[in-house]
Design a protein around this motif. Structure first.
Motif, PDB file in Angstrom:
ATOM      1  N   UNK A  40       0.755  -1.143   0.142  1.00  0.00           N
ATOM      2  CA  UNK A  40       0.323  -0.062   0.134  1.00  0.00           C
ATOM      3  C   UNK A  40       0.939   1.244   0.159  1.00  0.00           C
ATOM      4  N   UNK A  90     -10.098   2.163 -15.762  1.00  0.00           N
ATOM      5  CA  UNK A  90     -10.529   2.331 -14.476  1.00  0.00           C
ATOM      6  C   UNK A  90     -12.254   2.855 -14.332  1.00  0.00           C
ATOM      7  N   UNK A 129     -14.557  -0.301 -13.992  1.00  0.00           N
ATOM      8  CA  UNK A 129     -14.683  -0.216 -12.414  1.00  0.00           C
ATOM      9  C   UNK A 129     -15.919   0.656 -12.083  1.00  0.00           C
ATOM     10  N   UNK A 149     -19.927  -4.478  -0.677  1.00  0.00           N
ATOM     11  CA  UNK A 149     -18.419  -4.708  -1.358  1.00  0.00           C
ATOM     12  C   UNK A 149     -17.740  -3.349  -1.075  1.00  0.00           C
ATOM     13  N   UNK A 174     -13.869  -3.238   0.732  1.00  0.00           N
ATOM     14  CA  UNK A 174     -12.604  -2.402   0.443  1.00  0.00           C
ATOM     15  C   UNK A 174     -12.135  -1.475   1.468  1.00  0.00           C
ATOM     16  N   UNK A 234     -10.202  -3.412   4.012  1.00  0.00           N
ATOM     17  CA  UNK A 234      -9.242  -3.716   3.280  1.00  0.00           C
ATOM     18  C   UNK A 234      -8.061  -2.699   3.561  1.00  0.00           C
ATOM     19  N   UNK A 245      -6.300   2.566  -6.257  1.00  0.00           N
ATOM     20  CA  UNK A 245      -5.581   1.215  -5.991  1.00  0.00           C
ATOM     21  C   UNK A 245      -6.733   0.596  -5.021  1.00  0.00           C
ATOM     22  N   UNK A 265      -9.919   0.564  -5.283  1.00  0.00           N
ATOM     23  CA  UNK A 265     -11.147   0.084  -6.123  1.00  0.00           C
ATOM     24  C   UNK A 265     -10.554  -1.017  -6.858  1.00  0.00           C
ATOM     25  N   UNK A 266      -9.399  -1.345  -7.056  1.00  0.00           N
ATOM     26  CA  UNK A 266      -8.947  -2.252  -8.193  1.00  0.00           C
ATOM     27  C   UNK A 266      -9.430  -3.678  -7.695  1.00  0.00           C
ATOM     28  N   UNK A 267      -9.685  -3.854  -6.290  1.00  0.00           N
ATOM     29  CA  UNK A 267     -10.393  -5.133  -5.960  1.00  0.00           C
ATOM     30  C   UNK A 267     -11.578  -5.075  -5.953  1.00  0.00           C
ATOM     31  N   UNK A 268     -12.261  -4.039  -6.464  1.00  0.00           N
ATOM     32  CA  UNK A 268     -13.653  -4.252  -6.685  1.00  0.00           C
ATOM     33  C   UNK A 268     -14.132  -5.575  -7.223  1.00  0.00           C
TER      34      UNK A 268
END
Lengths: 297, 276
Positions: free
Chosen positions: A9, A40, A44, A272, A276, A279, B97, B99-102
């Motif tokens: 990170x 992105x 996303x 979700x 995140x 995380x 970074x 949100x890449x894991x979304x």
């Protein structure tokens, strides 16, 4: 999954950008950033925004009505219940598996970790099928279950089994690299000082792994609540009885009730996002712990 | 290999390993063996005629073709993503970074209906694409979009840590020997990233092959054209053709096992080249 939560990170891009040998021309840099951001936004951001935009398209009244409908409430309740059973089962498994794999050497260790990963590469539909073959009316235990009036397929136990299967690796995969990286010196010192097995786990190991464990649980939970393919096979789609939230989303969508489908979907999308956020916090804490450890030594 | 059985200092090994094996047998191994045992009730000809029926073969082509293409797209863009996240700083980088894991966290059905809403004829993007003759929703192109979404984090998250650990001295040496930036990337950086890149590619491919939830909404599920293999298993089950569903499942499982084996090898390769 991405493995250990520790490292990636805090990114020291500065050292690359100031070093002439690891720097690209400015136009290349700008182009690459632009490509990444466009990808992105398209892949996303847009789907995520669409979920909320479609959910609220007909206004808050319709939104809340869709979520408080009896079928929606029972789907939410069932989803919570299934996750509340599946996640603790995989939590205990994940800790046991990580303890065995990370703290000991034994033959067949590589095979065991491959086995733990196996559910990741099995199609969720095949996962559901397995349990139908075992417990369905024509399955191995089908006749026996029928005699004893116990339903697994097209009932809650089947949903739990399918969910447990697809989420088996999550917590173990998060813990194994973390516990391997931490080594066994701390625990061995505790043994020398006369601590019992449980004392070692509660007072030495658990404090070291708590953030990774938390992330594993959250990720496992997100997948458990969101699983679609596997539970779709075993559920039988009995409205108000065996519909979890994702299955209910599908039914509403196929009935062209888009506002309600996206309203339920938006709850899952919020879950979700929460996952995140946790995380990111966990990784931040992991970094802090790491640099604190480095300062201490 | 360190201690043998007698030298284990830490307690709990028999319990932990025993429970792990018991649980895996109960949840994973016995159910999986049920699939293979069920398929053994078919003779070879029945099995073969099921798994090589034209509609089934067409579904393999759709499933594996789109999965391969999606994994390749993810290979390229995943590498760019990882590169940008490690080497550059730009506003909003932390959000990107995170949100890449979304796709890991977002339920597949939610992704499926969202992508369909975007690319359908009246959707945000579909309304602009369809007049240009590009139909995305309800075609194999839609499947490709869904699988690309699903697979992105696999490549980014396997390449990113390797790129971070990469020693800059090698690049400095290359420059001092007169290499330009592209040559350095092509001959120094890319070979170092290759194991991780291939691992990410294989992970994305394996996930895409079995994917169901995000695909079925956008695919349209037209037999012979946009029908994926997992969906065929479901439709066989709905017709109570358990043997047929099992035969196709065996094919998918064998592919999964081969991929898993391959991924394991790639991961070992990645770890070795990182330690060097």
């Amino acid at each position: 999954m991405s493995g250990a939560v520790v490292s990636h990170w805090v990114v020291h891009s500065h050292r690359f950008e100031t070093n002439a040998a690891t720097r690209e021309p400015a136009w290349v840099k700008r182009l690459l950033i632009a490509i990444a951001l466009a990808f992105f936004a398209l892949f996303l951001l847009l789907p995520l925004a669409t979920v909320f935009a479609e959910a609220l398209r007909r206004g808050w009244v319709v939104y809340f009505a869709a979520l408080t409908e009896p079928d929606a409430r029972s789907a939410i309740k069932l989803t919570l219940l299934v996750a509340a059973i599946a996640v603790p089962l995989n939590l205990v498994f994940g800790v046991a598996a990580a303890w065995a794999v990370a703290k000991f050497n034994f033959r067949g260790k590589q095979l065991l970790t491959t086995l733990i990963d196996l559910p990741f590469s099995v199609s969720p539909v095949v996962a559901g099928l397995m349990y139908v073959l075992l417990f369905g009316s024509q399955g191995w235990f089908g006749a026996w279950l029928l005699q004893n009036d116990f339903k697994i397929i097209f009932a809650m136990p089947g949903l739990v089994l399918a969910t447990v299967f697809v989420t088996v690796p999550f917590i173990a995969r998060e813990l194994i690299p973390l516990m391997e990286a931490q080594g066994r010196e701390d625990e061995e010192a505790a043994v020398v000082l006369g601590a019992s097995g449980w004392q070692i786990f509660w007072h030495v190991t658990l404090p070291n792994i708590k953030w990774g464990l938390l992330y594993g649980v959250i990720l496992c939970n997100a997948r458990a609540m969101g699983e679609f393919g596997a539970v779709s096979v075993v559920s039988g789609h009995i409205r108000g009885r065996t519909n979890t939230m994702p299955l209910y989303v599908e039914i509403l969508y196929n009935e062209y009730n888009f506002a309600a489908a996206f309203a339920v979907a938006s709850l899952l999308a919020l879950l979700a996002l929460l996952t995140l956020v946790v995380k990111s916090v966990v990784e931040w804490r992991g970094q802090q712990q790491l640099s604190a450890d480095q300062e201490a030594t | 290999m360190r201690p043998g059985k007698r030298h284990r200092v830490l307690p709990g090994f028999p319990l932990a390993l025993g429970y792990t094996l018991f649980y895996l047998a109960l949840i994973v191994l016995i159910p999986l063996s049920a699939v293979f045992l069920k398929s053994a009730t078919l003779n070879w000809e029945q099995f073969w005629s099921t798994v090589s029926a034209p509609r089934v073969v067409a579904s393999y082509r759709v499933t594996f073709g789109t999965a391969l293409l999606a994994a390749a797209i993810n290979g390229v863009f995943g590498l760019i993503f990882a590169w940008v996240l490690v080497r550059y700083s730009f506003p909003g980088k932390r959000v990107v970074d995170a949100l890449v894991d979304l796709p890991f966290a977002l339920p597949t059905a939610v992704a499926g209906i969202a992508l369909t809403a975007i690319y359908a004829g009246n959707g945000w993007l579909g309304q602009w694409l369809e007049p240009l003759g590009v139909k995305v929703a309800f075609t194999p192109l839609g499947i490709l979009i869904a699988l690309t979404f699903i697979g992105l984090p696999f490549v980014v998250r396997t390449v990113q840590p390797v790129l971070e650990d990469l020693d800059t001295e090698l690049e400095e040496a290359a420059v001092s020997l007169g290499a330009d930036r592209w040559q350095t990337f092509r001959h120094i950086v890319l070979p170092a990233l290759l194991p991780a890149l291939l691992t990410g590619f294989a992970l994305a491919f394996a996930r895409a092959v079995g994917e169901y939830g995000s695909v079925i909404f956008i695919a349209g599920n037209v037999p012979m054209v946009s029908e994926i293999t997992p969906l065929l298993i479901i439709s066989k089950l709905e017709q109570f053709d358990y043997a047929g569903a099992t035969a196709i499942a065996v094919v998918m499982l064998v592919v999964s096992f081969v991929l898993l084996f391959l991924i394991n090898g790639l991961q070992i390769w990645t770890n070795r080249s990182r330690e060097r």
